[in-house]
Design an enzyme around this catalytic site. Sequence first.
Site, short mmCIF file in Angstrom:
data_model
loop_
_atom_site.label_atom_id
_atom_site.label_comp_id
_atom_site.label_asym_id
_atom_site.label_seq_id
_atom_site.Cartn_x
_atom_site.Cartn_y
_atom_site.Cartn_z
NE ARG B 298 -62.82 -37.39 58.94
CZ ARG B 298 -63.93 -36.92 59.56
NH1 ARG B 298 -64.26 -35.56 60.19
NH2 ARG B 298 -64.62 -37.81 59.13
CE1 TYR B 437 -59.01 -42.33 51.43
CE2 TYR B 437 -59.28 -44.90 50.76
CZ TYR B 437 -58.49 -43.62 50.76
OH TYR B 437 -57.00 -43.87 50.80
CD GLU B 438 -60.35 -42.10 58.37
OE1 GLU B 438 -60.07 -43.15 57.24
OE2 GLU B 438 -61.13 -42.23 58.98
N GLY B 439 -64.36 -39.94 55.75
CA GLY B 439 -65.61 -38.80 55.40
C GLY B 439 -65.57 -37.66 54.02
#
Lengths: 596, 596
Positions: B298, B437-439
């Site tokens: 993140r 993306y990536e949460g």
Amino acid sequence: MFPFAAPVRDLRFVLEELLEHRSLDLPGFEEATPDLVEAVLEEAAKLAGEVWAPLNASGDRQGCMRREDGGVTLPNGFAEAYQAYVEGGWNGIGVSEALGGQGLPEVVASSVQEMLHGANMALGLCPMLTAGAIEALAHHGSDALKETYLPKLVEGSWTGTMNLTEPQAGSDLSKVRTRAVPQEDGSYRLFGQKIFITWGEHDASENIIHLVLARKPDAPEGNKGISLFLVPKYLVNADGSLGERNDVTCASIEHKLGIHGSPTCTLSFGENDGAIGYLVGEEGRGLNHMFTMMNEARHKVGIQGIGVAERACQHAFAYALDRTQGRSPRSGRDDCTISDHLDVRRMLLSMRARTDALRALALYCAAQLDVARHGAAGEREVAQARADVLIPVVKAFSTDQAVDIASLGVQVHGGMGFIEETGAAQLLRDARIAPIYEGTNGIQALDLAGRKLQRDGGAALAGLIEEVEATASELSENGEHAAMGESLAAGAADLEAAMQLVLEAGRDPEQGADAIQAYATPFLSLAGHVLCAWQMGRAALRASAAQASGNSEPFYQAKQAAADFALRHWLPVGRANRSVIEAGMKSLADYRVTPS
Amino acid sequence: MFPFAAPVRDLRFVLEELLEHRSLDLPGFEEATPDLVEAVLEEAAKLAGEVWAPLNASGDRQGCMRREDGGVTLPNGFAEAYQAYVEGGWNGIGVSEALGGQGLPEVVASSVQEMLHGANMALGLCPMLTAGAIEALAHHGSDALKETYLPKLVEGSWTGTMNLTEPQAGSDLSKVRTRAVPQEDGSYRLFGQKIFITWGEHDASENIIHLVLARKPDAPEGNKGISLFLVPKYLVNADGSLGERNDVTCASIEHKLGIHGSPTCTLSFGENDGAIGYLVGEEGRGLNHMFTMMNEARHKVGIQGIGVAERACQHAFAYALDRTQGRSPRSGRDDCTISDHLDVRRMLLSMRARTDALRALALYCAAQLDVARHGAAGEREVAQARADVLIPVVKAFSTDQAVDIASLGVQVHGGMGFIEETGAAQLLRDARIAPIYEGTNGIQALDLAGRKLQRDGGAALAGLIEEVEATASELSENGEHAAMGESLAAGAADLEAAMQLVLEAGRDPEQGADAIQAYATPFLSLAGHVLCAWQMGRAALRASAAQASGNSEPFYQAKQAAADFALRHWLPVGRANRSVIEAGMKSLADYRVTPS
């Protein structure tokens, strides 16, 4: 891909409850009864939803193509969808009956435009440009020009374009170089290149009428040397039939971020012996003539932004109501739809509240235009002055917000939002042009803070602020809405204070021009937030009235939530612009821009 | 199309003056001297500017293509550019020496990553995913797995992927259905479909190592049934040579809004007799293992946003310094460049100030990670706790701002910004994935407001707020910066007050979960603004110190302008989020989401 349902219920709420159909009482609109308006909205919704909307995604994918013969191939179905619009008589709904239109109020025409832009923004641009050409001709064209061109343009069987931009002349049109050489018969021959010409070439109509800014060979430099000319794609014979192809060709079309279904052309005038054109209005007054109609074109671009924002809402709501993911804290169900998560709901309500607010302000502005044209003598000036102040706000604020709303729509879709086939991304791509064309939003802000505000010492805006304050008081007196009223009153005070700073800058002969530049955009943003919040405050009061009278439609409850969000979750962010203006222009003025 | 120059001077300012190279003093970084770091930055800048950047536009235009044989063809030059990166030894710069890397501090690795993402975000994703795979394996893999796979991954000759998402399992990974069937030899056979797999298939590396979330047939429902598996594209023989093709294929690639040069694949596992895979870490702890590395992934996505924002600045500055239009109020010249108009300069400075601020915060966070791993025993926990709080802010705030910065970059270009060949639009399209993306950024906000803040009662953030207050005091004591100090102190107070509301929500067993959801995003935005402004306040102090010591580099004057803008023109907008949180969650909780 989700279908599009034109927001008839929301539009009716604004027309009937917020604006109380006042436009319909104006002289000249006798035939526009509430029933007729309702029927018009329902019919327009069908055209938008059934004919135009289904082509939005395919038009984006296919795009436009310039053929070797210099023509432009539109996406499949676009010409037919445009024909359906013409045959339905939609092109003339807002045009006065004297010019062959239906003469419906601007509030109705704007409502219809919003639906069509929501359905298919790329296609919606075609009649939008034609409307500008009609306006310019009607106000400034000679009787002969009007007679020859107006009926077909009003009908829509011919379309219009606006030829302003050249490579060296964008925001600064004084740099226009296209030449118009007078001929013995009183016509002109035009030579030059225009870029970014929306719907500059296509086969969806029999003829295309280009309105072109150009200069006579002996014209002075700068604005005063620019005149407006009409250049038809096909020359028109004395009997009204189409004659020869004029010397104007599509040199290329642009590969753009969005509105792929709208051909953006580079047009070459006079590659052979000159494009035949006719002077519109007075020599040397081309820019003024353009600006006459630009005010309204800017309003329409704002409307366009709202159309796209509405569609983004619909996509996002449909997705969020369909997509199951995660556990709802309230129900404890682990197969809730994402609309149940308050963080997602925040995005949805933010999109919805802002779209509602923008629509209400844009139609309020349209209502002012109706009064300005049809009202009693004393009312007209006030209404026109309000419209003049509101138009840059409607244009810039609606389109900036539309980009943000469309972007939030992508976010609601998560990973699917980034995949083109979902359609959310297209709305963002399409929306992104609206803050740029028809005068960039920076230009709008300067028009507001520099021109519109300074010329009447803020009188028109002060009048609007008084109305905001009145609504704030009304909200505050009502227990249920007290917090909204407090927030709105604070917003009004901020706008008033910021206005004084901008007016003060206008009185400073040394640094005023710079200060206005520095303040303009935050000032417009502040004005947009406060005025939109005002409309939502009014919406809350109307919703309460409906609920108090026993109406339990969920629509009104949703409107209350949207109003609360607009006044208490959105307005505070806008209010911060007062501090931004109070911070002054020093850091901007001192900043030396150097290559990174 | 403008070239990209990696922002070495700005990165050095952050590393040397804001962070005072403290990471270099930590045990384990003895070889990382300031001179070495400088050389690393210069070399990375060459790779970024000369090799990766020139492929950014062509990669976007060409995109990736799935071939009939199931392979994916990358844009021309991408495989070679990746090889140049591998051969330069760049893949291992941040990996510890024990694992075969160079073991440079995270602040340096992050700086290099920013340059590469700015040069070519689509290509930068490939090593970003590999880094995640390295992290997961290094922390949780058996010795045998590490021995077989880590050296090649660290070297970069094999690349890694993260296989999390399935059609029904996005933000909620507990819904993962991919099955992993145990085999007699201790391996597994995997069956299922994964979507949105970044760099899931390509020919730029000899092998691709997929890390896959899946469940054993007898595993419980929900999170606890999920394990992590390693599935190589080519099986690896005992001697390390490549063996047979595994049963994992690319079923399709996505047609996306941006990052066209990055193949986003749907991967099918086990269409024949099952994809052979190996358990990584403990059974049933797959999600935990994933989250170990996700924290850092993140941070890297935040860095990626900053890279794109930097490039957007460079494009916009170059255009604004080149394009002449309009009359400058100051010089009176009517052929000024648009950078002379304060409204345009406002956009430029807003882009620059925010990019600087985001970079400073992201690298401050990287420095905390360095201390967390290499610091003295007492320091480690504090630093890790700070990094934990900062990472969701760096991820979400940097990427949201990057989208806005790239969009403003389009606006600076006017009509040209909407034309794809200019390159500004690509940056907006590319940037738009990073908040997803990536949460998603909503997940980041929940991680901050729900998890990170609640678990230590706000202690780590309170520590950061104290530092913000100290900087505010230091600014206030300095006449020149007094107004900045005042603004920053007010921001710190807002953040403190908002934090108390979020903590209070956390103590409410009934409505707390909903309230945290409602407050999370405005809270993260408030934190982002205040912490970034803090860094710019520190930058102003450092710039003053340099100027006071006689350094007249224009760089420091520009930094002062950027700091003033960040603290007095940008921070106020962020501070409004306190009011948003104070407005409560009622309108959200009451809102009934219905189809539009």
